[in-house]
Design a protein around this motif. Structure first.
Motif, PDB file in Angstrom:
ATOM      1  N   ILE A  19       0.857  -1.181   0.000  1.00 10.20           N
ATOM      2  CA  ILE A  19       0.000   0.000   0.000  1.00 10.20           C
ATOM      3  C   ILE A  19       0.897   1.236   0.000  1.00 10.20           C
ATOM      4  O   ILE A  19       1.718   1.418   0.885  1.00 10.20           O
ATOM      5  CB  ILE A  19      -0.941   0.012   1.214  1.00 10.20           C
ATOM      6  CG1 ILE A  19      -1.844  -1.233   1.185  1.00 10.20           C
ATOM      7  CG2 ILE A  19      -1.783   1.285   1.231  1.00 10.20           C
ATOM      8  CD1 ILE A  19      -2.755  -1.365   2.382  1.00 10.20           C
ATOM      9  N   GLU A  20       0.711   2.068  -0.996  1.00  8.13           N
ATOM     10  CA  GLU A  20       1.603   3.205  -1.227  1.00  8.13           C
ATOM     11  C   GLU A  20       1.506   4.242  -0.113  1.00  8.13           C
ATOM     12  O   GLU A  20       0.436   4.765   0.177  1.00  8.13           O
ATOM     13  CB  GLU A  20       1.248   3.843  -2.575  1.00  8.13           C
ATOM     14  CG  GLU A  20       2.214   4.892  -3.049  1.00  8.13           C
ATOM     15  CD  GLU A  20       1.861   5.361  -4.448  1.00  8.13           C
ATOM     16  OE1 GLU A  20       1.145   6.384  -4.567  1.00  8.13           O
ATOM     17  OE2 GLU A  20       2.262   4.698  -5.424  1.00  8.13           O
ATOM     18  N   GLN A  21       2.642   4.514   0.550  1.00  6.13           N
ATOM     19  CA  GLN A  21       2.740   5.550   1.594  1.00  6.13           C
ATOM     20  C   GLN A  21       1.560   5.491   2.558  1.00  6.13           C
ATOM     21  O   GLN A  21       0.935   6.502   2.865  1.00  6.13           O
ATOM     22  CB  GLN A  21       2.806   6.935   0.943  1.00  6.13           C
ATOM     23  CG  GLN A  21       4.042   7.157   0.086  1.00  6.13           C
ATOM     24  CD  GLN A  21       4.061   8.544  -0.528  1.00  6.13           C
ATOM     25  OE1 GLN A  21       3.099   8.954  -1.185  1.00  6.13           O
ATOM     26  NE2 GLN A  21       5.142   9.265  -0.328  1.00  6.13           N
ATOM     27  N   PHE A  22       1.316   4.300   3.084  1.00  4.90           N
ATOM     28  CA  PHE A  22       0.122   4.092   3.893  1.00  4.90           C
ATOM     29  C   PHE A  22       0.029   5.066   5.069  1.00  4.90           C
ATOM     30  O   PHE A  22      -0.981   5.751   5.243  1.00  4.90           O
ATOM     31  CB  PHE A  22       0.078   2.653   4.412  1.00  4.90           C
ATOM     32  CG  PHE A  22      -0.995   2.422   5.437  1.00  4.90           C
ATOM     33  CD1 PHE A  22      -2.321   2.380   5.060  1.00  4.90           C
ATOM     34  CD2 PHE A  22      -0.682   2.277   6.786  1.00  4.90           C
ATOM     35  CE1 PHE A  22      -3.329   2.181   5.998  1.00  4.90           C
ATOM     36  CE2 PHE A  22      -1.671   2.076   7.724  1.00  4.90           C
ATOM     37  CZ  PHE A  22      -2.990   2.035   7.332  1.00  4.90           C
TER      38      PHE A  22
ATOM     39  N   VAL B  64      -2.617   1.177  -4.160  1.00  4.70           N
ATOM     40  CA  VAL B  64      -1.680   0.065  -4.122  1.00  4.70           C
ATOM     41  C   VAL B  64      -0.518   0.389  -5.048  1.00  4.70           C
ATOM     42  O   VAL B  64      -0.730   0.796  -6.192  1.00  4.70           O
ATOM     43  CB  VAL B  64      -2.367  -1.247  -4.548  1.00  4.70           C
ATOM     44  CG1 VAL B  64      -1.335  -2.363  -4.722  1.00  4.70           C
ATOM     45  CG2 VAL B  64      -3.417  -1.648  -3.521  1.00  4.70           C
ATOM     46  N   ASN B  65       0.689   0.246  -4.541  1.00  3.55           N
ATOM     47  CA  ASN B  65       1.878   0.530  -5.333  1.00  3.55           C
ATOM     48  C   ASN B  65       2.065  -0.576  -6.368  1.00  3.55           C
ATOM     49  O   ASN B  65       2.464  -1.693  -6.043  1.00  3.55           O
ATOM     50  CB  ASN B  65       3.106   0.619  -4.418  1.00  3.55           C
ATOM     51  CG  ASN B  65       4.323   1.159  -5.130  1.00  3.55           C
ATOM     52  OD1 ASN B  65       4.572   0.830  -6.287  1.00  3.55           O
ATOM     53  ND2 ASN B  65       5.096   1.983  -4.451  1.00  3.55           N
ATOM     54  N   ALA B  66       1.778  -0.246  -7.625  1.00  2.00           N
ATOM     55  CA  ALA B  66       1.804  -1.255  -8.691  1.00  2.00           C
ATOM     56  C   ALA B  66       3.206  -1.779  -8.965  1.00  2.00           C
ATOM     57  O   ALA B  66       3.376  -2.924  -9.397  1.00  2.00           O
ATOM     58  CB  ALA B  66       1.209  -0.672  -9.973  1.00  2.00           C
ATOM     59  N   THR B  67       4.219  -0.957  -8.731  1.00  2.00           N
ATOM     60  CA  THR B  67       5.587  -1.396  -9.023  1.00  2.00           C
ATOM     61  C   THR B  67       6.143  -2.307  -7.934  1.00  2.00           C
ATOM     62  O   THR B  67       6.965  -3.176  -8.212  1.00  2.00           O
ATOM     63  CB  THR B  67       6.518  -0.177  -9.192  1.00  2.00           C
ATOM     64  OG1 THR B  67       6.485   0.611  -7.990  1.00  2.00           O
ATOM     65  CG2 THR B  67       6.078   0.665 -10.365  1.00  2.00           C
ATOM     66  N   LYS B  68       5.696  -2.124  -6.697  1.00  2.00           N
ATOM     67  CA  LYS B  68       6.198  -2.932  -5.594  1.00  2.00           C
ATOM     68  C   LYS B  68       5.317  -4.143  -5.300  1.00  2.00           C
ATOM     69  O   LYS B  68       5.793  -5.146  -4.766  1.00  2.00           O
ATOM     70  CB  LYS B  68       6.338  -2.083  -4.327  1.00  2.00           C
ATOM     71  CG  LYS B  68       7.435  -1.039  -4.414  1.00  2.00           C
ATOM     72  CD  LYS B  68       7.605  -0.306  -3.101  1.00  2.00           C
ATOM     73  CE  LYS B  68       8.740   0.715  -3.173  1.00  2.00           C
ATOM     74  NZ  LYS B  68       8.929   1.431  -1.887  1.00  2.00           N
ATOM     75  N   SER B  69       4.043  -4.062  -5.613  1.00  2.00           N
ATOM     76  CA  SER B  69       3.153  -5.201  -5.414  1.00  2.00           C
ATOM     77  C   SER B  69       3.404  -6.222  -6.513  1.00  2.00           C
ATOM     78  O   SER B  69       3.652  -5.866  -7.663  1.00  2.00           O
ATOM     79  CB  SER B  69       1.685  -4.752  -5.448  1.00  2.00           C
ATOM     80  OG  SER B  69       1.426  -3.842  -4.402  1.00  2.00           O
ATOM     81  N   LYS B  70       3.318  -7.506  -6.147  1.00  2.00           N
ATOM     82  CA  LYS B  70       3.636  -8.532  -7.139  1.00  2.00           C
ATOM     83  C   LYS B  70       2.953  -9.848  -6.795  1.00  2.00           C
ATOM     84  O   LYS B  70       2.547 -10.094  -5.667  1.00  2.00           O
ATOM     85  CB  LYS B  70       5.147  -8.738  -7.224  1.00  2.00           C
ATOM     86  CG  LYS B  70       5.825  -9.020  -5.895  1.00  2.00           C
ATOM     87  CD  LYS B  70       7.330  -9.033  -6.043  1.00  2.00           C
ATOM     88  CE  LYS B  70       8.038  -9.277  -4.702  1.00  2.00           C
ATOM     89  NZ  LYS B  70       7.850  -8.168  -3.754  1.00  2.00           N
ATOM     90  N   VAL B  71       2.849 -10.687  -7.824  1.00  2.00           N
ATOM     91  CA  VAL B  71       2.341 -12.055  -7.677  1.00  2.00           C
ATOM     92  C   VAL B  71       3.522 -12.993  -7.861  1.00  2.00           C
ATOM     93  O   VAL B  71       4.176 -12.976  -8.909  1.00  2.00           O
ATOM     94  CB  VAL B  71       1.245 -12.359  -8.721  1.00  2.00           C
ATOM     95  CG1 VAL B  71       0.871 -13.840  -8.697  1.00  2.00           C
ATOM     96  CG2 VAL B  71       0.019 -11.488  -8.464  1.00  2.00           C
ATOM     97  N   VAL B  72       3.806 -13.790  -6.848  1.00  2.00           N
ATOM     98  CA  VAL B  72       4.996 -14.645  -6.883  1.00  2.00           C
ATOM     99  C   VAL B  72       4.691 -15.995  -6.238  1.00  2.00           C
ATOM    100  O   VAL B  72       3.665 -16.182  -5.574  1.00  2.00           O
ATOM    101  CB  VAL B  72       6.180 -13.988  -6.129  1.00  2.00           C
ATOM    102  CG1 VAL B  72       6.655 -12.744  -6.842  1.00  2.00           C
ATOM    103  CG2 VAL B  72       5.799 -13.678  -4.683  1.00  2.00           C
TER     104      VAL B  72
END
Length: 311
Positions: free
Chosen positions: A16-19, A131-139
Motif C-alpha cells: 500500500i503506497e505511503q500508507f 496500491v503501489n503497482a511497481t512494488k506489489s507482485k504475484v509470486v
C-alpha cells in the motif's frame, strides 16, 4: 500434501503506497465512530491526527496520515485496515496482515492476478488508498518476503526462514561493531555483552524460522571474530605465547611449546593466525562461552536457537 500446499501455491505481495502518510482522517473517524460512540474521544483522536509533525525544527500540518512512531499510530492503522481484513474474509481468501504489510494466498497465478486487480480497486474506492503497482507482485511463496521472512518447502509442508537480506544485515551489524580498531580498545566483557544482546534479539525475532545450518555457520564466524580480538588485545608475541601456553596447560589441549611459539611469532595476518589449529583448539567454543570475571560469556548462537525452538 497439506491443504495449504494444495490450495495456495501463489502469493499476492500487496504494497500500500505511503500508507501511514495517506490515511484519510475523515474515513478513519467514520470507522472509529462505528465502535466508539463518544464524541470527546473522537475529537481527541482528530486533534492528535491534526497536530502536525516537526521536521528540522519546523512544524508542518498533517492533512492526511497518522504519525509514524506515534503512541497510537499502529492501533489506528489496524483499525483502518480492519475493513480490508473483513473484505478478504468475506471473499473467502487466505491472508496475513501486519499493519500495512499484506500477503494473500491463492490457488493459481490467474486467480492471484484477478484478486490483485479487484482488491487494488476496492482499496482505492473504499479506503482512499493506492496500491503501489511497481512494488506489489504475484509470486511463488519461495520468492515472497514478509516481515523479514520467506517461505520454503520442508517435508511436504510450508515453513519459513529469514531472508538472505536479513542474514546479511546481521553480519553487517556485527562486522561494524567488531571492527578491530574499535573492538580492541574496549574491554572484552563489554564487547561480548553487546554482541550477545544483538544476537539474542535477532534469534528471538526469527526463531520460528528454519535456520539451524545458518546458526551453525554464523556461530563459527562469530567465534573467529572474537578470537581475533582476543589475540590482537594480547598484541605482543611474548604475551600471546604466555597466555596460550597457560590455557593450553590448564585445559590440557596437548599442544607443545614449539607449536604455540610459531603462532605467537607468526608473520601471518591476524585472521589467518587465528584460523590455525592452535588458536582454534585452545580458545575453543567452550572457553569462549565460559563466563569471565564480570559475567560475560560469548553466546553460542546454535545452542541458543535450539533452546528457543525446543530442540
Amino acid at each position: 500434501m497439506t491443504e495449504l500446499e494444495i490450495r495456495n501455491k501463489w502469493v499476492i505481495d500487496l504494497d500500500i503506497e505511503q500508507f501511514f502518510d495517506k490515511v484519510n482522517h475523515d474515513k478513519l473517524i467514520q470507522i472509529l465512530r462505528e465502535q466508539v460512540n463518544d464524541s470527546s474521544v473522537l475529537n481527541l483522536i482528530r486533534k492528535y491526527l491534526k497536530a502536525g509533525v516537526m521536521e528540522k525544527g519546523i512544524v508542518k500540518a498533517t492533512k492526511t496520515g497518522v504519525p509514524q512512531g506515534g503512541p497510537i499510530s499502529v492501533i489506528l492503522s489496524n483499525v483502518y485496515l480492519d475493513k480490508l481484513d473483513k473484505e478478504l474474509e468475506e471473499r473467502g481468501l487466505r491472508f496475513v496482515r501486519y499493519a500495512d504489510d499484506v500477503l494473500i494466498f491463492t490457488r493459481s497465478e490467474v486467480a492471484a492476478n484477478r484478486v490483485m486487480t479487484s482488491i487494488s480497486s476496492w482499496i482505492e474506492r473504499k479506503l482512499f488508498l493506492r496500491v503501489n503497482a511497481t512494488k506489489s507482485k504475484v509470486v511463488r511463496p519461495m520468492r515472497s518476503k514478509y516481515l523479514g521472512f520467506t517461505f520454503l518447502k520442508n517435508g511436504g509442508e510450508w515453513k519459513v526462514k529469514p531472508t538472505n537480506e536479513k542474514k546479511a544485515k546481521l553480519y553487517q551489524v556485527l562486522r561494524e561493531y567488531l571492527k578491530r580498531g574499535k573492538a580492541i580498545s574496549r574491554p572484552l566483557a563489554v564487547t561480548i555483552k553487546r554482541v550477545n544482546q544483538i544476537v539474542m534479539g535477532w534469534i528471538n525475532y526469527f526463531r520460528i524460522g528454519m535456520m539451524k545450518q545458518f546458526m551453525n555457520e554464523f556461530g563459527q564466524w562469530l567465534r573467529h571474530k572474537i578470537r581475533v580480538i582476543v589475540i590482537k588485545q594480547w598484541k605482543m608475541p611474548k604475551t600471546i605465547f604466555r597466555n596460550l601456553s597457560y590455557l593450553n596447560r590448564k585445559y590440557k589441549n596437548g599442544f607443545n611449546a614449539e607449536s604455540i611459539f610459531k603462532v605467537a611469532n607468526s608473520r601471518l595476518g591476524w585472521y589467518k593466525r587465528c584460523s590455525m589449529d592452535v588458536v582454534n583448539y585452545i580458545i575453543n567454543p567452550t572457553l569462549l562461552e565460559t563466563k569471565i570475571k564480570d559475567g560475560a560469556g560469548l553466546l553460542n548462537p546454535l545452542n541458543y536457537y535450539l533452546r528457543k525452538v525446543g530442540i
